[in-house]
Design a protein around this motif. Structure first.
Motif, PDB file in Angstrom:
ATOM      1  N   ALA A   1       0.836  -1.205   0.000  1.00 17.25           N
ATOM      2  CA  ALA A   1       0.000   0.000   0.000  1.00 17.25           C
ATOM      3  C   ALA A   1       0.868   1.252   0.000  1.00 17.25           C
ATOM      4  N   SER A   2       0.588   2.153  -0.926  1.00 21.04           N
ATOM      5  CA  SER A   2       1.277   3.452  -0.963  1.00 21.04           C
ATOM      6  C   SER A   2       0.325   4.458  -1.600  1.00 21.04           C
ATOM      7  N   ASP A   3       0.554   4.773  -2.857  1.00 24.03           N
ATOM      8  CA  ASP A   3      -0.384   5.602  -3.604  1.00 24.03           C
ATOM      9  C   ASP A   3      -0.293   5.232  -5.079  1.00 24.03           C
ATOM     10  N   SER A   4      -1.153   5.827  -5.890  1.00 23.28           N
ATOM     11  CA  SER A   4      -1.219   5.467  -7.307  1.00 23.28           C
ATOM     12  C   SER A   4       0.099   5.713  -8.021  1.00 23.28           C
ATOM     13  N   ALA A   5       0.742   6.845  -7.711  1.00 25.81           N
ATOM     14  CA  ALA A   5       1.989   7.195  -8.394  1.00 25.81           C
ATOM     15  C   ALA A   5       3.091   6.176  -8.107  1.00 25.81           C
ATOM     16  N   LEU A   6       3.246   5.804  -6.839  1.00 27.26           N
ATOM     17  CA  LEU A   6       4.279   4.834  -6.477  1.00 27.26           C
ATOM     18  C   LEU A   6       3.962   3.455  -7.039  1.00 27.26           C
TER      19      LEU A   6
ATOM     20  N   MET B   1      -2.023  -0.814  -8.589  1.00 26.45           N
ATOM     21  CA  MET B   1      -3.356  -0.405  -8.139  1.00 26.45           C
ATOM     22  C   MET B   1      -3.430   1.110  -8.228  1.00 26.45           C
ATOM     23  N   MET B   2      -4.452   1.625  -8.942  1.00 31.16           N
ATOM     24  CA  MET B   2      -4.537   3.077  -9.134  1.00 31.16           C
ATOM     25  C   MET B   2      -5.978   3.553  -8.997  1.00 31.16           C
ATOM     26  N   ALA B   3      -6.146   4.706  -8.357  1.00 32.14           N
ATOM     27  CA  ALA B   3      -7.460   5.333  -8.220  1.00 32.14           C
ATOM     28  C   ALA B   3      -7.670   6.379  -9.313  1.00 32.14           C
ATOM     29  N   ARG B   4      -6.873   6.330 -10.352  1.00 35.38           N
ATOM     30  CA  ARG B   4      -6.955   7.239 -11.498  1.00 35.38           C
ATOM     31  C   ARG B   4      -6.203   6.603 -12.648  1.00 35.38           C
ATOM     32  N   ARG B   5      -6.355   7.197 -13.827  1.00 36.07           N
ATOM     33  CA  ARG B   5      -5.558   6.758 -14.965  1.00 36.07           C
ATOM     34  C   ARG B   5      -4.151   7.351 -14.879  1.00 36.07           C
ATOM     35  N   PRO B   6      -3.177   6.710 -15.475  1.00 33.38           N
ATOM     36  CA  PRO B   6      -1.835   7.301 -15.519  1.00 33.38           C
ATOM     37  C   PRO B   6      -1.864   8.638 -16.245  1.00 33.38           C
ATOM     38  N   ASN B   7      -1.061   9.588 -15.753  1.00 35.67           N
ATOM     39  CA  ASN B   7      -0.993  10.883 -16.426  1.00 35.67           C
ATOM     40  C   ASN B   7       0.028  10.827 -17.568  1.00 35.67           C
ATOM     41  N   ALA B   8       0.153  11.941 -18.285  1.00 33.30           N
ATOM     42  CA  ALA B   8       1.001  11.970 -19.474  1.00 33.30           C
ATOM     43  C   ALA B   8       2.460  11.648 -19.151  1.00 33.30           C
TER      44      ALA B   8
ATOM     45  N   ILE C   1       2.778   7.941 -18.536  1.00 30.28           N
ATOM     46  CA  ILE C   1       2.697   7.210 -19.800  1.00 30.28           C
ATOM     47  C   ILE C   1       4.038   7.253 -20.522  1.00 30.28           C
ATOM     48  N   ASP C   2       4.677   8.422 -20.530  1.00 32.25           N
ATOM     49  CA  ASP C   2       5.993   8.537 -21.166  1.00 32.25           C
ATOM     50  C   ASP C   2       7.017   7.654 -20.466  1.00 32.25           C
ATOM     51  N   ALA C   3       6.985   7.673 -19.112  1.00 34.86           N
ATOM     52  CA  ALA C   3       7.960   6.872 -18.358  1.00 34.86           C
ATOM     53  C   ALA C   3       7.738   5.379 -18.559  1.00 34.86           C
ATOM     54  N   GLY C   4       6.492   4.985 -18.811  1.00 31.18           N
ATOM     55  CA  GLY C   4       6.183   3.560 -18.946  1.00 31.18           C
ATOM     56  C   GLY C   4       5.901   3.142 -20.373  1.00 31.18           C
ATOM     57  N   TRP C   5       6.528   3.806 -21.333  1.00 31.64           N
ATOM     58  CA  TRP C   5       6.253   3.514 -22.739  1.00 31.64           C
ATOM     59  C   TRP C   5       6.458   2.043 -23.068  1.00 31.64           C
TER      60      TRP C   5
ATOM     61  N   PHE D   1     -15.698   6.343 -24.906  1.00 29.20           N
ATOM     62  CA  PHE D   1     -14.794   6.077 -26.018  1.00 29.20           C
ATOM     63  C   PHE D   1     -13.379   6.559 -25.701  1.00 29.20           C
ATOM     64  N   ASN D   2     -12.439   6.076 -26.491  1.00 24.01           N
ATOM     65  CA  ASN D   2     -11.051   6.503 -26.353  1.00 24.01           C
ATOM     66  C   ASN D   2     -10.774   7.707 -27.226  1.00 24.01           C
ATOM     67  N   PHE D   3     -10.055   8.670 -26.653  1.00 23.81           N
ATOM     68  CA  PHE D   3      -9.673   9.862 -27.404  1.00 23.81           C
ATOM     69  C   PHE D   3      -8.185  10.130 -27.200  1.00 23.81           C
ATOM     70  N   ALA D   4      -7.526  10.669 -28.201  1.00 25.08           N
ATOM     71  CA  ALA D   4      -6.174  11.187 -28.020  1.00 25.08           C
ATOM     72  C   ALA D   4      -6.290  12.609 -27.512  1.00 25.08           C
ATOM     73  N   GLY D   5      -5.361  13.021 -26.660  1.00 27.11           N
ATOM     74  CA  GLY D   5      -5.367  14.406 -26.224  1.00 27.11           C
ATOM     75  C   GLY D   5      -5.191  14.545 -24.733  1.00 27.11           C
ATOM     76  N   SER D   6      -5.239  15.780 -24.280  1.00 25.24           N
ATOM     77  CA  SER D   6      -4.990  16.098 -22.880  1.00 25.24           C
ATOM     78  C   SER D   6      -5.952  15.370 -21.967  1.00 25.24           C
ATOM     79  N   GLY D   7      -5.380  14.785 -20.940  1.00 25.58           N
ATOM     80  CA  GLY D   7      -6.198  14.151 -19.920  1.00 25.58           C
ATOM     81  C   GLY D   7      -6.475  12.695 -20.161  1.00 25.58           C
ATOM     82  N   GLU D   8      -6.245  12.174 -21.360  1.00 28.00           N
ATOM     83  CA  GLU D   8      -6.495  10.773 -21.629  1.00 28.00           C
ATOM     84  C   GLU D   8      -5.190   9.992 -21.589  1.00 28.00           C
ATOM     85  N   ALA D   9      -5.289   8.742 -21.140  1.00 31.21           N
ATOM     86  CA  ALA D   9      -4.096   7.946 -20.952  1.00 31.21           C
ATOM     87  C   ALA D   9      -3.448   7.569 -22.284  1.00 31.21           C
ATOM     88  N   ALA D  10      -4.259   7.150 -23.236  1.00 32.90           N
ATOM     89  CA  ALA D  10      -3.712   6.723 -24.519  1.00 32.90           C
ATOM     90  C   ALA D  10      -4.881   6.352 -25.415  1.00 32.90           C
ATOM     91  N   VAL D  11      -4.575   5.928 -26.615  1.00 32.77           N
ATOM     92  CA  VAL D  11      -5.617   5.440 -27.508  1.00 32.77           C
ATOM     93  C   VAL D  11      -5.459   3.935 -27.617  1.00 32.77           C
TER      94      VAL D  11
END
Length: 446
Positions: free
Chosen positions: A85-90, A104-111, A114-118, A336-346
């Motif tokens: 147990a820690s937080d979503s980022a860790l 385990m995450m309470a949100r989608r990964p941020n931009a 996503i870059d760090a985990g390509w 639906f999936n969208f590309a752009g700000s706030g979305e994890a990926a397509v």
């Protein structure tokens, strides 16, 4: 005599060798991240999973406060499920660095994540993103309080202590009394993310649990408090509808499960594209019938397809209200999936990962004996970002037709598929996820 001595020596040699041999190394499924999931949800699902796939001697151990280990054996082979147990980022960082097979995450990964985990692959794909449960917060007031709806800015003013008198919000004069559950960390997390936005909570009366908080609100006409979705409000308290720039939505079961209610969120599991067999088995199990029963036992909102009762609609275009008049809303909104700000990926699918699963759930639901031969209505909505009203109407019709074709291909009879343009928006333009939230498709059972 010599033979007996040799046999005795061999016996002691084998015994000593066995004692010196190391114990068999247990295989491990390492899960890391959000404390909201780690507290009860994932341990409860993990134990159910282990039992259902044939493991025995299941033991829960706590080597330290932030680590839960679930030990089990099958056919003499040991297995340990580690839940850190820690937080979503860790949790996501552990997945990227290979310290965990599941985040385990309470949100989608941020931009940035996503870059760090390509190298992990397509994290918006249904093969790597698993919506295991929903979480939500209800804002409760005394039944004598006339306040029926609040927007996010009003909530921020209330719970930060800036609004000190109910008269500022349109009710009778009276000092606002804030009530919080001292042990509801998930409630505070969700409020901080969606409402407070850096503002601190104001002075409040603290309670040991949600029931005590609701009882205090029921006894005080000037009280307001926060409780997890699913708590009983009793006779003296009631929830208020919440607006996020769109229509005000009450925390009904259907509106929480459809994620139209603003103070709700998904709880996710994420894995890499090369997930091991056991970790993938666990993630898939968590979304199935057994896993979702465990989710409910852990006190969270299971992602199920049980329709609510029929109720009359008073909002939306007349055509919409007439069309669904004798139908029952199914508790989902396909997005639906969208590309752009706030979305994890397509993802590979035009639908987001939950929608892909919901389409399969719909097929199974319509095959149940009570539903055989029944049909559905499909209603699409668009976001104002489409441009003109005509463009929005065309977009909503396209989305409704797309889902209708998907359902027909699964053997489901669609009676009507219709778009409603930008009617009944659930998010305002200032929300970075407005398009994602507003562009959705409802399914109604006839």
């Amino acid at each position: 005599m010599v033979r007996a001595a040799v046999s005795s020596l061999l016996f002691w040699f084998v015994l000593l060798f066995a004692a010196a041999a190391p114990a068999q190394e247990a295989e491990r499924v390492r899960i890391s991240g959000s404390n909201t999931l780690a507290r009860a949800l994932v341990p409860t699902v993990a134990q159910a999973w282990l039992r259902d796939i044939g493991y025995r001697d299941i033991q829960v151990r706590k080597p330290r406060a932030a680590l839960t280990e679930i030990h089990a054996t099958r056919d003499g082979q040991p297995l340990v499920v580690e839940i850190a147990a820690s937080d979503s980022a860790l949790g996501f960082a552990d997945l990227v660095e290979g310290r965990a097979q599941i985040a385990m995450m309470a949100r989608r990964p941020n931009a940035a994540e996503i870059d760090a985990g390509w190298q992990l692959g397509d994290l918006a794909s249904q093969d790597q993103e698993f919506v295991v449960a929903l979480d939500g917060v209800a804002v409760v007031v005394n039944r004598a309080n006339p306040i029926a709806r609040l927007d996010l800015e009003q909530l921020r003013a209330l719970f930060s202590g800036r609004s000190r008198d109910w008269r500022e919000l349109g009710a009778a004069a009276g000092e606002v009394h804030l009530h919080l559950d001292a042990n509801a960390g998930a409630v505070r997390d969700l409020m901080n993310d969606k409402v407070m936005r850096g503002a601190a909570f104001g002075e409040a009366q603290m309670h040991s649990d949600a029931r005590a908080l609701i009882a205090a609100v029921a006894a005080d006409p000037f009280a307001v408090g926060l409780v997890p979705i699913g708590e009983s409000y009793g006779q003296g308290a009631r929830p208020v509808a919440v607006s996020d720039g769109g229509r005000a939505i009450a925390p009904t079961r259907a509106d929480v499960l459809s994620e139209d209610y603003p103070l709700s969120r998904r709880l996710y599991l994420y894995g890499g594209q090369m997930m091991g067999a056991l970790s993938r088995s666990f993630a898939l199990y968590s979304m199935g019938r057994g896993g979702q029963r465990a989710v409910a036992r852990a006190g969270h909102v299971a992602v199920t397809l049980v329709p609510g009762r029929e109720r009359a609609l008073t909002l939306g275009p007349l055509e919409y209200r007439q069309m669904v008049e004798r139908a029952v809303r199914l508790p989902l909104s396909l997005r639906f999936n969208f590309a752009g700000s706030g979305e994890a990926a397509v993802a590979a699918s035009v639908y987001d990962s939950r929608a892909v699963r919901d389409l399969d759930r719909l097929r199974s639901f319509m095959r149940l004996p009570p539903n055989r031969g029944r049909s559905v209505l499909v209603v699409g909505f668009a976001d104002a970002s489409a441009g003109s009203p005509m463009a929005s109407m065309m977009m909503s019709n396209d989305r409704a037709d797309l889902v209708a074709q998907e359902l027909v291909s699964r053997g489901i009879k669609v009676q009507v598929a219709r778009g409603m343009g930008t009617a009944l928006a659930v998010a305002g333009a200032r929300d970075p996820l407005a398009r994602y939230r507003n562009e959705r498709v409802e399914v109604w059972l006839l």
